[in-house]
Structure formats: structure tokens, C-alpha cells
Design a protein around this motif. Structure first.
Motif, PDB file in Angstrom:
ATOM      1  N   GLN A 185      13.180 -37.071  16.078  1.00 17.87           N
ATOM      2  CA  GLN A 185      12.764 -37.267  14.682  1.00 17.87           C
ATOM      3  C   GLN A 185      13.872 -37.982  13.940  1.00 17.87           C
ATOM      4  O   GLN A 185      15.060 -37.666  14.112  1.00 17.87           O
ATOM      5  N   THR A 186      13.500 -38.959  13.109  1.00 18.57           N
ATOM      6  CA  THR A 186      14.500 -39.732  12.365  1.00 18.57           C
ATOM      7  C   THR A 186      15.149 -38.853  11.291  1.00 18.57           C
ATOM      8  O   THR A 186      14.514 -37.955  10.734  1.00 18.57           O
ATOM      9  N   ARG A 187      16.416 -39.123  11.032  1.00 24.03           N
ATOM     10  CA  ARG A 187      17.139 -38.418   9.961  1.00 24.03           C
ATOM     11  C   ARG A 187      16.829 -39.104   8.631  1.00 24.03           C
ATOM     12  O   ARG A 187      16.977 -40.320   8.495  1.00 24.03           O
ATOM     13  N   ARG A 188      16.426 -38.324   7.641  1.00 26.00           N
ATOM     14  CA  ARG A 188      16.013 -38.885   6.360  1.00 26.00           C
ATOM     15  C   ARG A 188      17.137 -39.661   5.681  1.00 26.00           C
ATOM     16  O   ARG A 188      16.924 -40.740   5.122  1.00 26.00           O
ATOM     17  N   GLU A 189      18.352 -39.125   5.770  1.00 26.65           N
ATOM     18  CA  GLU A 189      19.465 -39.757   5.046  1.00 26.65           C
ATOM     19  C   GLU A 189      19.860 -41.106   5.636  1.00 26.65           C
ATOM     20  O   GLU A 189      20.527 -41.911   4.973  1.00 26.65           O
ATOM     21  N   MET A 190      19.420 -41.374   6.896  1.00 26.44           N
ATOM     22  CA  MET A 190      19.803 -42.632   7.532  1.00 26.44           C
ATOM     23  C   MET A 190      18.679 -43.660   7.491  1.00 26.44           C
ATOM     24  O   MET A 190      18.846 -44.774   7.991  1.00 26.44           O
ATOM     25  N   MET A 191      17.561 -43.301   6.892  1.00 29.77           N
ATOM     26  CA  MET A 191      16.424 -44.212   6.843  1.00 29.77           C
ATOM     27  C   MET A 191      16.529 -45.154   5.645  1.00 29.77           C
ATOM     28  O   MET A 191      17.184 -44.837   4.642  1.00 29.77           O
ATOM     29  N   PRO A 192      15.865 -46.320   5.723  1.00 25.21           N
ATOM     30  CA  PRO A 192      15.853 -47.231   4.564  1.00 25.21           C
ATOM     31  C   PRO A 192      15.242 -46.554   3.341  1.00 25.21           C
ATOM     32  O   PRO A 192      14.480 -45.591   3.459  1.00 25.21           O
ATOM     33  N   GLU A 193      15.546 -47.059   2.188  1.00 27.40           N
ATOM     34  CA  GLU A 193      15.092 -46.455   0.935  1.00 27.40           C
ATOM     35  C   GLU A 193      13.574 -46.331   0.881  1.00 27.40           C
ATOM     36  O   GLU A 193      13.036 -45.339   0.386  1.00 27.40           O
ATOM     37  N   SER A 194      12.861 -47.319   1.412  1.00 28.86           N
ATOM     38  CA  SER A 194      11.396 -47.300   1.369  1.00 28.86           C
ATOM     39  C   SER A 194      10.799 -46.175   2.210  1.00 28.86           C
ATOM     40  O   SER A 194       9.671 -45.752   2.014  1.00 28.86           O
ATOM     41  N   TRP A 195      11.577 -45.653   3.191  1.00 27.60           N
ATOM     42  CA  TRP A 195      11.081 -44.610   4.080  1.00 27.60           C
ATOM     43  C   TRP A 195      11.370 -43.211   3.586  1.00 27.60           C
ATOM     44  O   TRP A 195      10.808 -42.243   4.077  1.00 27.60           O
ATOM     45  N   LYS A 196      12.270 -43.084   2.626  1.00 28.42           N
ATOM     46  CA  LYS A 196      12.767 -41.752   2.265  1.00 28.42           C
ATOM     47  C   LYS A 196      11.719 -40.869   1.602  1.00 28.42           C
ATOM     48  O   LYS A 196      11.862 -39.656   1.556  1.00 28.42           O
ATOM     49  N   GLN A 197      10.654 -41.484   1.039  1.00 26.19           N
ATOM     50  CA  GLN A 197       9.591 -40.702   0.421  1.00 26.19           C
ATOM     51  C   GLN A 197       8.438 -40.424   1.381  1.00 26.19           C
ATOM     52  O   GLN A 197       7.501 -39.723   1.044  1.00 26.19           O
ATOM     53  N   ARG A 198       8.540 -40.980   2.571  1.00 27.89           N
ATOM     54  CA  ARG A 198       7.475 -40.788   3.546  1.00 27.89           C
ATOM     55  C   ARG A 198       7.855 -39.678   4.525  1.00 27.89           C
ATOM     56  O   ARG A 198       9.035 -39.344   4.659  1.00 27.89           O
ATOM     57  N   PRO A 199       6.870 -39.136   5.231  1.00 31.58           N
ATOM     58  CA  PRO A 199       7.210 -38.195   6.316  1.00 31.58           C
ATOM     59  C   PRO A 199       8.028 -38.921   7.376  1.00 31.58           C
ATOM     60  O   PRO A 199       7.825 -40.111   7.634  1.00 31.58           O
ATOM     61  N   MET A 200       8.963 -38.215   7.982  1.00 32.01           N
ATOM     62  CA  MET A 200       9.826 -38.836   8.980  1.00 32.01           C
ATOM     63  C   MET A 200       9.022 -39.182  10.243  1.00 32.01           C
ATOM     64  O   MET A 200       8.059 -38.514  10.598  1.00 32.01           O
ATOM     65  N   LEU A 201       9.454 -40.231  10.912  1.00 36.40           N
ATOM     66  CA  LEU A 201       8.797 -40.674  12.134  1.00 36.40           C
ATOM     67  C   LEU A 201       9.282 -39.837  13.304  1.00 36.40           C
ATOM     68  O   LEU A 201      10.475 -39.553  13.442  1.00 36.40           O
ATOM     69  N   GLU A 202       8.340 -39.431  14.143  1.00 37.07           N
ATOM     70  CA  GLU A 202       8.683 -38.719  15.372  1.00 37.07           C
ATOM     71  C   GLU A 202       8.304 -39.582  16.566  1.00 37.07           C
ATOM     72  O   GLU A 202       7.269 -40.259  16.561  1.00 37.07           O
ATOM     73  N   LEU A 203       9.156 -39.553  17.580  1.00 36.78           N
ATOM     74  CA  LEU A 203       8.917 -40.283  18.822  1.00 36.78           C
ATOM     75  C   LEU A 203       8.790 -39.277  19.954  1.00 36.78           C
ATOM     76  O   LEU A 203       9.521 -38.283  19.999  1.00 36.78           O
ATOM     77  N   ARG A 204       7.880 -39.546  20.892  1.00 40.50           N
ATOM     78  CA  ARG A 204       7.705 -38.660  22.029  1.00 40.50           C
ATOM     79  C   ARG A 204       7.708 -39.481  23.307  1.00 40.50           C
ATOM     80  O   ARG A 204       7.052 -40.521  23.393  1.00 40.50           O
ATOM     81  N   GLY A 205       8.458 -39.019  24.317  1.00 41.34           N
ATOM     82  CA  GLY A 205       8.508 -39.764  25.567  1.00 41.34           C
ATOM     83  C   GLY A 205       9.361 -39.075  26.604  1.00 41.34           C
ATOM     84  O   GLY A 205       9.731 -37.909  26.461  1.00 41.34           O
ATOM     85  N   GLN A 206       9.690 -39.795  27.677  1.00 41.28           N
ATOM     86  CA  GLN A 206      10.441 -39.229  28.786  1.00 41.28           C
ATOM     87  C   GLN A 206      11.816 -39.865  28.897  1.00 41.28           C
ATOM     88  O   GLN A 206      12.033 -41.003  28.477  1.00 41.28           O
ATOM     89  N   MET A 207      12.729 -39.094  29.486  1.00 43.36           N
ATOM     90  CA  MET A 207      14.085 -39.565  29.739  1.00 43.36           C
ATOM     91  C   MET A 207      14.213 -39.957  31.213  1.00 43.36           C
ATOM     92  O   MET A 207      13.734 -39.240  32.099  1.00 43.36           O
ATOM     93  N   ILE A 208      14.857 -41.080  31.477  1.00 47.44           N
ATOM     94  CA  ILE A 208      15.121 -41.540  32.845  1.00 47.44           C
ATOM     95  C   ILE A 208      16.604 -41.866  32.959  1.00 47.44           C
ATOM     96  O   ILE A 208      17.122 -42.715  32.209  1.00 47.44           O
TER      97      ILE A 208
END
Length: 670
Positions: free
Chosen positions: A350-373
Motif C-alpha cells: 500500500q502506498t504511503r500517503r505522505e509520499m504521494m503527489p498532492e492530487s492523490w492525498k485526498q484519494r484512497p491509497m493504492l494497493e498492489l497485489r502480486g508475487q515475489m520472485i
């Protein structure tokens, strides 16, 4: 979810009966039914398990294990059979993919994590399995919910037997509470040993699975008996020119049988890799727009174009990944060693809110799902992922579009399919709620119906009332012999003249309540009350040979009960007169408004005369009633001939007592 509690209810009802479930739920203080997709507190399930242990007298670990076995079958019956069967080709793969199943269900059902889950903020347990050299496995079970680990052997054991036809034993070898994962978790380690129970035919059936194809030459030789091997030799020998007639070893013969295509050995498949990678960096980053490569120090070495667009900081190569993301699942520290330990799990960032661009800070944070290799040659970790989005609404909230997701990524299809699935689930939930409302209404209606019927049966005989409910006409019936009783209060007119009406009502109600109870004790029918007069009959509406004895015992009870009722004028117990006569009557329903079941005939008149010509606190019998009670263990005395109004002289008697029954038996007391 209600699915768990519904399963527990089904187990108790099926194995121990409805009464046990009703007792269990009342002691636990929970409702009778649960909605499948409704979220309920963990406390409800824990209360049910705790009370089940006490009521059934079974230890908690046995209850949980039995529940685990039943829950597996319940899931299969509920439509999850195919989904569970396809998790893996063997038990190791099945367990290894349980976390992936949780992840899918979380996405598909808006965080419905049903397998092995007791919802508590929708936080699913996690599994990690390790193979041992002796063929056994160590299963690591992590959960926020303490004390539920005994469910696991029940479910895993049932799955092993059903899907892979093997019996397993699971033993707890270690149980700790650790902080290795984020927040304290119960960490239980099971030693899993398996014992095959395949028949020869079944071994051949399963021998095509990867676990068997990778067996040694010796294991394959052991699976073929001598007869099958000889038959195989003869088959090859008969082919003539197609097979070289050189004598072969057993193993070479088998290799000649198990072939694929032009002599390619099925078990000997080896992938072919190009000498160099035929894809340029730009194409790779565009084709896999959501991927990241980072080293042991978590420094970003490479990132897909879409993730760079959303998190511009990733365009600066060498920045630390944990500055921009946190690990949501599995709950482990953001270190390369922790990631390697749980590398078979699906990872959610999940993205950290404080490190996101200003336009993203009012939106729900983006989550990524996947596998590690893990790439050993580069000493780097590749994270292949996709946006974790369940619905179109979540896509819109983040101001993203379907076009932002690669065409080959099934996340596009899942979002659209899940949108339809959620609509179906909402409809299913509404139907379940309506069904539950109807069930409750039906239950209340049944209760009201019973009350109405009880009131109706108090006014009319049951068979007569049922006929009237069905719209049938009730024919009058003749009863050749029955016993009728009348009673009244001595000096009732004087009492009424000196008391308030309410006092009379209270006195009569107190007396009639006692008499009504006695009608049930002695199984006689109350015909009616008029003022202070009380009329009952034995042998009507159901003919019985003991009608006289029943009415006689009822009369003795009336005399005793009357002594408990106070005269509002004098304060002394009231006195009643009782008259009894035996003879034939005609009985039937009279009227349509407030219909009454009435008795007709001279027997009614004589019984009334016995009461009116009686003596206070005495039971007056006609000669016919006396004849019925003679030799029936009743003490009676002769009164002699008396003048009866409208009947002339009649020989009558007094009933004194029942020689064999005690007062408590007469009164129906314990």
C-alpha cells in the motif's frame, strides 16, 4: 461471517438434534439463524464453542477438530468443492495455496475470507509449509485468534482424505506468540505426516500428477507389478520394426512406454531458455506496467511505467522502496529476509500517503497485489503485481481507468465480473433478510395460532372446533350414558346483596380458576358457568367407561378447593352444593355467533335438581349415579327418599370420599 455460525448450527442440529441447538444458543445468548454474508462478532462464535464444550461434555480441542472436519464438508456442499479441489495437485500444493485462496476471496467477496476464518476485522490467518527430508511437512499457522488452531487438523485431514486419498496425522510441535509478523500473532507449528491408502488402481490414476512423475526410477518400478511389466515387454516385442530388438533393462523398457510425441520422455521435460533475453527494457516496462525490482537493501532498480506514473518517486532509481510502500499482507517487517521467508505468499503493498503527489492525498491509497520472485544471479527481488481493485467504484475513487491496467492482466476482467457478482450478492443478501423476516413472522404467526386454538378449544371440544374451522356442519350426537355435575354457592344471593360487584367477580374468578384446573386433572369437560353455577360432564364429547368415577373425583376436589376461597362478607370459606346424575343426553352446537356446545335431555334437569336439593358442602347423588359408583372404591351414605320438584319422590345418596385416593391425588398435587 454468518457462513461460519450457520455451519456450526448445522453441525449441532445434524449430530445432536434441534433441542441441543436450542439449549446451546439460549445459553450462549445468540440468535437462531445467521445471514451468510453478514459480519458477526467473534464473540458469538467463541460463545457457541464454549457452551458446546460444556453441554456436550467434550474438550475444546475435540469440538474444534470435529467442527473443522464438518466445515470442510459444509463448504463442499455449499458450492466450494471445485474451487478447493483445484488449489493443488498434492497436499503440499493445497496448503501452499491457501493464502492465495484467501486473497482471491478477499477480492471477489469484498473481504469475505471464509476458509479457516472467524471474522475479526476481516484479518485472515496465514499458512506456511515446509517439506522435510523424510517426506513429512511442517505447517506454520499464524492467526490473531488464539485457541482456534485445533480447527486446522480437522479441515486439513478431511481435505487430505477426500482430495488426495491419504490419511495424515497432525501434531503440534511448537506454539508461541511472536512479533515476527506485524502485531502479536499465535504461531502454531504442526508436524504433518501422511500415510498413503491408495489401491493399485488408484496409484496408477494418480501417477500422472507431478509429485509422482518426479519420483525416482526405483519408485516407478515398485508401482508396476511383475505381470504388468511382462505385458509391457510383450507389447514392445510385438511391434517389430518400430522398436530395436536389442534386449533392454526393465528401466529402459519403461522409458520406451512412457513417451510423449517423438520419443520425448514425459518425466524428463526440461525448459529451454534463450541465450539472451529477446525483449528490450522499454517493452518490458510497458508490457508489465506494475512491477518493481529491488535489491537486498530495498533500493529500487526498476519499475513499470504505470507504477511510476502513480508514484513519481520511483523514477529516481536507487530510492528505498519502504519509503513509499508498506506491506499490508502478509504482516511482516519490510526486510528482504522476511519477504524471502514468506515468498510463497501473495504480497499486498500500500502506498504511503505522505509520499504521494498532492492530487492523490485526498484519494484512497493504492494497493498492489502480486508475487515475489528472488533472482539469485542478480541478488534482487522481482515484484510482479497488479492494482488491488474490487469494483468500478474503487477504480473511480482513485481516478484510474481500465486502460491503466495492461490488456493481458486479468484484473480488468475481475473488476467487471466482480461488479456483477456484488450486485448478485446484494440481491442474495436482500433475499436472505426477507427470508429471515418471513421465518420470524411465520414463527410469531404459529405462536398466535396456538393461542387462538387454545382459546377456541377452551370454548368448544377440539373435534367440534376443528369441524367448524373447516366450514363443516356439526351434527348433534346422542350419548347413551354420561355423568353430569352441577354446583352453586350457598347463600350467593345474600352475598351479592352485601358486596361490591368487583368483590363478587374476584370471588368467582378465584373459585373457577381452581375448578378449571381440576377439569384438566380429572379429564372432564366444562360445559358452562352461569353466575355461581358450574356445570361439567364426563363421557361427553368423548365417550369413556369411567365417566362416573371422573366426575365423582372432580366433585370431591371441588369441595376441598372451595374451602380455599374466602366469603367476602363473613371472611370464612365459602360453601357449595354439588349434585350428580347419570343418564343419556343429546349434545350439539347451538348458534353461529358465539356458538356453544350444549347438552339436552332430562338427565340435565335431574342433575340440576340434585344440586338445588342438595346440602351445603355435600355431594348429592341420584340413584343412577350411585349405581355407577357402587363397588368402585367410593364411600357413600344413603340419604333416603326426598321430594324433588317436578320429579316427585326420589331415592338419593351422599358421596363421602374416595377410599383409595389421597387428597393430593384428588387435587392433582405432586
Amino acid at each position: 461471517y454468518g457462513f461460519i455460525n450457520t455451519c456450526l448450527k448445522s453441525l449441532v442440529v445434524e449430530k445432536y438434534g434441534e433441542e441441543t441447538w436450542e439449549k446451546l444458543r439460549l445459553q450462549a445468548g445468540v440468535q437462531d439463524s445467521f445471514l451468510t454474508f453478514e459480519v458477526y462478532k467473534d464473540d458469538i462464535t467463541m460463545q457457541l464453542v464454549d457452551k458446546a464444550c460444556k453441554i456436550l461434555g467434550v474438550p475444546a480441542d475435540m469440538v474444534l477438530r470435529e467442527f473443522g472436519e464438518y466445515f470442510f464438508e459444509f463448504c463442499k456442499r455449499s458450492g466450494y468443492d471445485h474451487m478447493l479441489r483445484t488449489l493443488g495437485g498434492n497436499l503440499y500444493e493445497f496448503i501452499d495455496n491457501l493464502d492465495a485462496l484467501h486473497s482471491y476471496l478477499s477480492l471477489s467477496y469484498q473481504a469475505i475470507l471464509f476458509l479457516f476464518v472467524f471474522p475479526q476485522e476481516m484479518n485472515a490467518p496465514s499458512f506456511r509449509v515446509e517439506k522435510n527430508e523424510d517426506g513429512s511437512m511442517h505447517l506454520h499457522y499464524y492467526s490473531d485468534r488464539r485457541g482456534l488452531c485445533h480447527i486446522v487438523p480437522g479441515i486439513i485431514g478431511a481435505a487430505a482424505l477426500d482430495f488426495f486419498n491419504i490419511e495424515i496425522s497432525m501434531e503440534i510441535v511448537n506454539q508461541t506468540e511472536e512479533e515476527e509478523r506485524t502485531g502479536k500473532k499465535e504461531h502454531t507449528v504442526f508436524l504433518v505426516t501422511e500415510n498413503p491408502v491408495f489401491s493399485y488402481k488408484e496409484r496408477n490414476k494418480f501417477s500422472s500428477s507431478p509429485q509422482y512423475l518426479n519420483d525416482s526410477e526405483k519408485q516407478i518400478q515398485n508401482q508396476l507389478n511383475k505381470e504388468a511389466l511382462e505385458k509391457a515387454k510383450n507389447t514392445i516385442r510385438d511391434r517389430g520394426s518400430s522398436v530395436c530388438p536389442v534386449k533392454k533393462s526393465h528401466w529402459k523398457t519403461i522409458r520406451g512406454i512412457i513417451t510423449l510425441g517423438k520419443g520425448k520422455l514425459l518425466r524428463g521435460f526440461d525448459p529451454v531458455y534463450p541465450k539472451s533475453l529477446w525483449i528490450d527494457t522499454k517493452t518490458f516496462c510497458n508490457g508489465l506496467p506494475f512491477h518493481m525490482v529491488f535489491d537486498k537493501e530495498l533500493r529500487v532498480k526498476q519499475a513499470g511505467v504505470s507504477i511510476q506514473k502513480i508514484v513519481p518517486g520511483l523514477q529516481t532509481m536507487g530510492i528505498c522502496l519502504d519509503h513509499y510502500f508498506i506491506i499490508v499482507h502478509p504482516e511482516v517487517p519490510f526486510t528482504i529476509s522476511s519477504i524471502q521467508k514468506f515468498i510463497n505468499s501473495q504480497f499486498v503493498f500500500q502506498t504511503r500517503r505522505e509520499m504521494m503527489p498532492e492530487s492523490w492525498k485526498q484519494r484512497p491509497m493504492l494497493e498492489l497485489r502480486g508475487q515475489m520472485i528472488w533472482m539469485e544471479s542478480l541478488q534482487c527481488m522481482l515484484y510482479l503485481c497488479s492494482p488491488l481493485l474490487r469494483t468500478l467504484h474503487e477504480l473511480e475513487e482513485r481516478q484510474m481507468h481500465i486502460a491503466d491496467i495492461a490488456p493481458h492482466d486479468v484484473t480488468r476482467d475481475l473488476i467487471l465480473l466482480n461488479q456483477q457478482r456484488l450486485a448478485e450478492m446484494e440481491l442474495s443478501n436482500q433475499l436472505e433478510r426477507k427470508k429471515e423476516e418471513l421465518r420470524i413472522l411465520s414463527k410469531h404467526l404459529e405462536e398466535e395460532k396456538k393461542k387462538t386454538e387454545a382459546l377456541l378449544y377452551a370454548m368448544l371440544p377440539q373435534h367440534v372446533a376443528n369441524q367448524l374451522k373447516e366450514g363443516k356442519r356439526v351434527e348433534a350426537g346422542e350419548f347413551k350414558e354420561c355423568t353430569i355435575l352441577f354446583s352453586d354457592v350457598v347463600t350467593f344471593t345474600n352475598i351479592c346483596a352485601q358486596c361490591e360487584p368487583i368483590q363478587i367477580v374476584l370471588m368467582l374468578n378465584s373459585m373457577y380458576l381452581r375448578f378449571d384446573r381440576l377439569t384438566t386433572v380429572h379429564n372432564v369437560y366444562k360445559v358452562e358457568t352461569i353466575g355461581d353455577a358450574y356445570m361439567v360432564v364426563g363421557g361427553v364429547p368423548v365417550p369413556v367407561s369411567t365417566h362416573a368415577e371422573r366426575v365423582a373425583n372432580f366433585a370431591l376436589g371441588m369441595i376441598i378447593a372451595a374451602k380455599e376461597v374466602q366469603n367476602p362478607v363473613s371472611g370464612n370459606p365459602i360453601q357449595i352444593r354439588v349434585g350428580i346424575h347419570t343418564g343419556p343426553v343429546l349434545a350439539g352446537v347451538v348458534g353461529e355467533k358465539m356458538p356453544r356446545y350444549c347438552l339436552f335431555g332430562d338427565t340435565v334437569n335431574i342433575a340440576s335438581r340434585m344440586e338445588s336439593h342438595g346440602v351445603p358442602s355435600k355431594i348429592h347423588l341420584s340413584s343412577s349415579a350411585y349405581q355407577c359408583l357402587k363397588n368402585k372404591n367410593f364411600e357413600m351414605t344413603e340419604r333416603g327418599e326426598i321430594e324433588v320438584k317436578g320429579k316427585g319422590k326420589m331415592h338419593t345418596y351422599f358421596l363421602i370420599r374416595n377410599k383409595t385416593a389421597t387428597e393430593n391425588e384428588i387435587m392433582g398435587r405432586p
